[in-house]
Design a protein around this motif. Structure first.
Motif, mmCIF file in Angstrom:
data_model
loop_
_atom_site.group_PDB
_atom_site.id
_atom_site.type_symbol
_atom_site.label_atom_id
_atom_site.label_comp_id
_atom_site.label_asym_id
_atom_site.label_seq_id
_atom_site.Cartn_x
_atom_site.Cartn_y
_atom_site.Cartn_z
ATOM 1 N N GLN A 80 1.213 -0.916 0.116
ATOM 2 C CA GLN A 80 0.490 0.040 -0.126
ATOM 3 C C GLN A 80 0.779 0.899 0.364
ATOM 4 O OE1 GLN A 80 -1.997 0.183 4.148
ATOM 5 N NE2 GLN A 80 -1.383 -2.558 4.069
ATOM 6 N N VAL A 81 0.124 3.028 0.016
ATOM 7 C CA VAL A 81 0.849 3.849 -0.636
ATOM 8 C C VAL A 81 0.283 4.503 0.555
ATOM 9 C CG1 VAL A 81 1.576 3.668 -3.100
ATOM 10 C CG2 VAL A 81 0.001 4.289 -2.681
ATOM 11 N N GLU A 82 1.038 5.259 1.073
ATOM 12 C CA GLU A 82 0.644 6.034 1.749
ATOM 13 C C GLU A 82 -0.764 7.643 1.382
ATOM 14 O OE1 GLU A 82 2.232 11.116 3.861
ATOM 15 O OE2 GLU A 82 3.581 9.212 2.566
ATOM 16 N N GLN A 83 -1.732 7.477 2.333
ATOM 17 C CA GLN A 83 -2.785 8.866 2.191
ATOM 18 C C GLN A 83 -2.229 9.996 2.566
ATOM 19 O OE1 GLN A 83 -6.182 7.751 3.972
ATOM 20 N NE2 GLN A 83 -6.416 9.847 5.094
ATOM 21 N N LYS A 84 -2.765 10.193 0.825
ATOM 22 C CA LYS A 84 -2.294 11.636 0.982
ATOM 23 C C LYS A 84 -2.448 12.459 -0.049
ATOM 24 C CE LYS A 84 2.083 12.326 -1.173
ATOM 25 N NZ LYS A 84 3.665 13.078 -0.556
ATOM 26 N N ILE A 85 -2.953 13.710 -0.157
ATOM 27 C CA ILE A 85 -3.218 14.154 -1.825
ATOM 28 C C ILE A 85 -1.845 14.189 -2.583
ATOM 29 C CG2 ILE A 85 -4.113 16.165 -3.189
ATOM 30 C CD1 ILE A 85 -6.278 14.799 -0.981
ATOM 31 N N TYR A 86 -1.932 13.482 -3.730
ATOM 32 C CA TYR A 86 -0.967 13.169 -4.362
ATOM 33 C C TYR A 86 -1.036 14.211 -5.280
ATOM 34 C CZ TYR A 86 1.075 9.167 -2.552
ATOM 35 O OH TYR A 86 0.773 7.950 -1.604
ATOM 36 N N LYS A 87 0.242 15.090 -5.943
ATOM 37 C CA LYS A 87 0.294 16.013 -7.580
ATOM 38 C C LYS A 87 0.685 15.014 -8.585
ATOM 39 C CE LYS A 87 1.089 19.938 -5.054
ATOM 40 N NZ LYS A 87 1.953 21.704 -5.071
ATOM 41 N N VAL A 88 -0.039 15.135 -9.719
ATOM 42 C CA VAL A 88 0.425 14.292 -11.123
ATOM 43 C C VAL A 88 1.218 14.783 -11.498
ATOM 44 C CG1 VAL A 88 0.324 12.977 -12.628
ATOM 45 C CG2 VAL A 88 -0.602 12.407 -10.475
ATOM 46 N N GLY A 89 2.010 16.121 -11.912
ATOM 47 C CA GLY A 89 2.726 17.484 -12.614
ATOM 48 C C GLY A 89 2.249 18.099 -11.809
ATOM 49 N N GLU A 90 2.048 19.546 -12.374
ATOM 50 C CA GLU A 90 1.958 20.434 -11.183
ATOM 51 C C GLU A 90 0.746 21.242 -10.713
ATOM 52 O OE1 GLU A 90 4.214 22.217 -9.694
ATOM 53 O OE2 GLU A 90 6.264 20.616 -10.667
ATOM 54 N N PRO A 91 -0.032 20.224 -11.076
ATOM 55 C CA PRO A 91 -1.606 20.844 -10.640
ATOM 56 C C PRO A 91 -1.312 22.635 -10.377
ATOM 57 C CG PRO A 91 -1.233 19.308 -8.572
ATOM 58 C CD PRO A 91 -0.046 19.593 -9.913
ATOM 59 N N ALA A 92 -2.690 22.731 -11.113
ATOM 60 C CA ALA A 92 -3.127 24.354 -10.234
ATOM 61 C C ALA A 92 -4.463 24.043 -9.744
ATOM 62 C CB ALA A 92 -3.034 24.868 -12.286
ATOM 63 N N PRO A 93 -4.754 25.365 -9.049
ATOM 64 C CA PRO A 93 -5.981 25.463 -8.160
ATOM 65 C C PRO A 93 -7.214 24.795 -9.338
ATOM 66 C CG PRO A 93 -5.150 27.139 -8.141
ATOM 67 C CD PRO A 93 -4.044 26.763 -8.642
#
Ligand code: B12
Ligand code: SF4
Lengths: 446, 313
Positions: A321-334
């Motif tokens: 398993q991987v860590e629970q979090k909000i991952y960024k794929v690329g450089e996301p903007a708002p």
């Protein structure tokens, strides 16, 4: 098999001097038998007792490394016959076999291929771990030159010297001694000379014999010559011999604590047809081999064998398993899209890989579902509307992004209504069922 | 220290199943040892591999696989004959995928006709599989069992949600039956018990604990199969003694590794070989875990696994 308290007592000084902190030698022996105290606590214990007791408490399959440095492969140390009983610990090494009769160009090319064979799968870096160099030229200077060439072209790869000629082996070992090669082989007719080389250079020794009886007497002899790290070849060639001999070796070591077979196993599965070779290699990977030697390393074959090795050696109690979090794929903007999935490694890596393929910068919310896939987690009540909405609220993602739209996996489309109720003001969008449709899906949204 | 062969003594035995007719009858199962350990038991039969064909063209199969059957796959009869005559299939597995409501939603009558036509064209044993839609299979497999009456086929799969009608049909028409549960030894056991409680002979039953592809849950299938085998042999658990089926092809040929072009994933190497290896490695692992009956798709993968079986027995 561990020794009993009485057996241990027989090896102690029997003076009851109490220096160990126990009233009698027998009391100390009883505690030792339960592994509740260290033998070192008795200052007067004999060398003989240390040797016997040390051996009895050693793990049933000897553990050591093939090669050196970060890419050394740890082998041995297994404790069960079936992976569901606990887990298999040390994934087997895959080794490419090269004959020293190939041209220098071919050898350089193949050694570089091994060196560059690394791939990533489900977050693990996987590679062909070793080159096995076969002495086929009958020319010890040629052999030495080839060994050096391989060492240079594959600077971090483990080396196996397949050579039964002691004189040629000695020169080759000297050339790469600092790489801690495995010297393969000792057989009944050269055991003394081979053992002497292995001992002098402190390297592991491959031992081969036809059948397990001959093999056990040979390893006992070699051990008495002062070599501790050995790798076993029972002469198994067919799939049947591999599964039968490897099973007998593992059982003897684990169930009978039979020391002469308490070593890692090497299997040569060389076949002319690479597809057949990959299938036979699978048998060795599943059934207890620590080094599987193959004759070709096509990329497709590597991928299949790496994956099988990874499957067989995962912990059956704890999914990767991987860590629970909000991952960024690329450089996301708002305003970039927000996707949600579970924290099962396989799910995460497939989904994040496809999001990357889309080239659309994205927020990927990965929720802890104890390492279960999307549908399994849903069926187990861990990926429900209530839990997802709680996770989204607590994750702080609302402060990071400038919209309120959550894209959920197509397989749990059924959650969308309930999620819209629980996550007030949010729009829930159902994504595709399979990850490979994610790139098209994300691109079309723009 | 003298070497003593570490043998286990088993008090149970895997049941043997035979299917097909007359001289073409095939046997599998029947061993009283863990897979391929003939130093401690008898292995009277080899594992069997059936070629999978479908009642409708396999539009959803990857190109490299579709190409193998391009000339015949528009017609299940031609397809079956091709497998039997050209590819020398020992057995054929006809999947009635066209009956799935999301596919062509073909009727049970259509399915029965396909079964009859295929049976008339071949003489190797036939496995008849539904579309895995629980509701639809409950009627489709009943019609198929009737159409195949007297041919001693294997039909499946009976699942917890639909086993009653399917078991009754297999019973009425003397077929063997695959019972499928979802990757859990207790569920497999429970379904076998429910089925035998209906008067179905356990000697006619085959357990499918649910397959999965290499890299996509294979480790779960592998361990469930090993545990089923151990229960059958070591604990003599009669409910776990039917032979095991591995429906390999349908799980392998839908994942990315067998369809992604080399240009997209250069690190993965050649596509055609990758697909074949994926199916062959998955099937080989299943054999080692205890599978007696494999259902596969690619001729080259089947040929490869036949060679492995040749080495194992
Ligand atoms: C392996 C497996 C297990 C393993 C667990 C593996 C794990 N770590 O999750 C075990 C054996 C433990 C298991 C248990 C159960 N399982 Co289970 N399991 C499977 C199996 C075979 C594969 C699951 C898997 O690994 N898939 C691969 C991953 C990568 O898929 P995924 O996470 O869904 O991701 C894909 C897509 O969803 C998509 N995607 C993912 N995230 C996102 C996000 C977005 C935004 C988008 C657009 C797409 C997307 O991309 C991925 C690739 O395409 C499936 C059947 C099957 N062949 O699919 C059944 C399955 C999921 N299980 C099922 C069930 C019912 C269960 C149990 C409840 C049954 C039981 N025996 O008690 C238990 C529950 C577990 C528990 N702890 O209580 C059912 C679910 C039925 C349903 N529709 O609800 C299935 C479908 C079996 C079936 N019926 O055919 N299971
Ligand atoms: S220290 Fe050694 S000799 Fe003394 S009592 Fe303890 S075990 Fe016996």
């Amino acid at each position: 098999m561990a020794l009993s308290g009485v057996e241990i007592f027989k090896l102690l000084p029997k003076t009851n001097c109490k220096k160990c902190g126990f009233p009698t030698c027998l009391a100390f022996a009883m505690k030792l038998a339960q592994a509740g105290v260290e033998l070192e606590k008795c200052p007067d214990v004999s060398e003989e007792a240390k040797r016997v007791l040390g051996e009895a408490s050693a793990p049933p399959i000897r553990t050591f490394a093939l090669g050196i440095g970060e890419k050394a492969v740890k082998m041995g140390g297994e404790t069960v016959l079936f992976r569901h009983d606990k887990k298999f610990f040390n994934p087997c090494a895959l080794a490419l076999n090269l004959k020293d009769t190939l041209s220098d160009d071919e050898i350089a090319k193949l050694a570089s291929e091994v060196s560059g064979s690394e791939m990533e799968r489900v977050g693990q870096k996987l590679r062909v771990d070793a080159v096995s160099i076969e002495y086929a030229s009958n020319d010890s200077r040629r052999y030495e030159a080839v060994v050096k060439l391989v060492a240079e072209k594959a600077p971090f790869t483990a080396i196996i010297l397949v050579c039964k000629d002691a004189a040629a082996a000695e020169t080759a070992v000297k050339a790469v001694a600092s790489r801690k090669p495995l010297l393969y082989g000792a057989a009944s007719d050269n055991a003394d000379a081979m053992a002497a080389i292995a001992k002098a250079h402190k390297i592991p020794l491959g031992v081969c014999a036809e059948g397990l009886e001959a093999l056990s007497s040979l390893t006992e002899k070699i051990k008495s010559l002062g070599v501790d790290d050995m790798v076993l070849d029972s002469g198994a060639k067919t799939a049947k011999e591999i599964i039968e001999n490897n099973t007998q070796i593992r059982r003897s070591a684990l169930k009978k604590n039979f020391k002469p077979l308490g070593y890692p196993i090497i299997n040569f599965v060389l076949r002319a047809d690479p597809a057949v070779e990959s299938a036979i290699a699978s048998v060795a990977i599943a059934k207890y081999s620590s080094i599987v030697v193959i004759s070709s390393i096509e990329k497709w074959k590597n991928l299949a064998l790496f994956t099988l090795r990874q499957n067989i050696y995962t912990d059956p109690q704890v999914p990767m398993q991987v860590e629970q979090k909000i991952y960024k794929v690329g450089e996301p903007a708002p305003e970039s899209p927000l996707l949600i999935t579970t924290n099962f490694s396989l799910t995460y890596f497939i989904v994040s890989g496809e999001v990357e393929n889309s080239k659309v910068p994205t927020w990927l919310a990965v929720m802890d579902c104890e390492g279960l896939s999307v549908l399994t987690a849903w069926a187990a009540g861990k990926f429900t509307a209530a839990k997802i909405s709680q996770f989204i609220k607590e994750s702080g993602v609302e402060g990071q992004i400038g919209h309120k739209e959550l894209i959920i996996p197509g397989q749990v489309a059924i959650l969308s209504g309930a999620l819209e109720d629980k996550l007030e003001g949010w729009k829930i969008t159902v994504g595709p069922r399979e990850a490979n449709s994610i790139p098209t899906f994300l691109k079309q949204r723009k | 220290m003298a070497y003593v062969v570490p043998k286990e003594s088993y008090n149970g035995k895997v049941l043997g199943v035979s299917f097909g007719k007359d001289s073409q009858t095939l046997n599998f199962g029947g061993e009283n040892t863990l897979p391929f350990l003939s130093f401690e038991g008898e292995i009277p039969a080899k594992p069997v591999i059936a070629f999978e064909i479908q009642d409708i063209p396999p539009d959803d199969w990857p190109e490299t696989l579709k190409a193998q059957y391009a000339a015949v796959s528009s017609d299940p009869v031609k397809w079956a004959m091709h497998c039997q005559n050209e590819l020398k299939a020992q057995a054929i597995a006809l999947r009635l995928i066209g009956t799935h409501p999301d596919r062509e939603n073909r009727s049970a009558q259509d399915a029965a006709k396909t079964v009859k036509d295929v049976l008339a064209a071949i003489n190797v044993p036939l496995i008849i599989l539904g579309s895995n839609n629980v509701e639809k299979d409950a009627s489709v497999l009943v019609a198929a069992a009737e159409a195949a009456s007297g041919h001693n086929c294997i039909i499946g799969k009976a699942q917890e949600g639909n086993y009653k009608t399917i078991v009754a049909a297999a019973l009425a028409h003397n077929h063997k039956l695959i019972a499928m549960s979802e990757l859990d030894i207790n569920l497999a056991k429970q379904l076998n018990i429910l089925i035998t409680q209906m008067g179905f002979n356990k000697e006619n039953l085959i357990t499918d604990p649910m397959c999965s592809a290499l890299g996509y849950g294979l480790e779960y299938t592998y361990s469930v199969m090993e545990r089923i085998r151990l229960a059958a042999l070591m604990q003599n658990d009669a409910t776990m003694q039917p032979p095991i089926a591995g429906d390999v092809g349908m799980y392998v040929w839908k994942i990315k590794e067998v369809s992604a072009l080399e240009a997209e994933v250069p690190l993965w190497g050649k596509l055609e070989e990758r697909g074949v290896a994926w199916e062959a490695v998955t099937a080989s692992a299943m054999l080692i875990a205890g599978t007696n009956l494999l259902i596969m798709r690619h001729p080259k993968a089947i040929e490869t696994v036949q060679k492995v079986i040749g080495e194992l027995i």
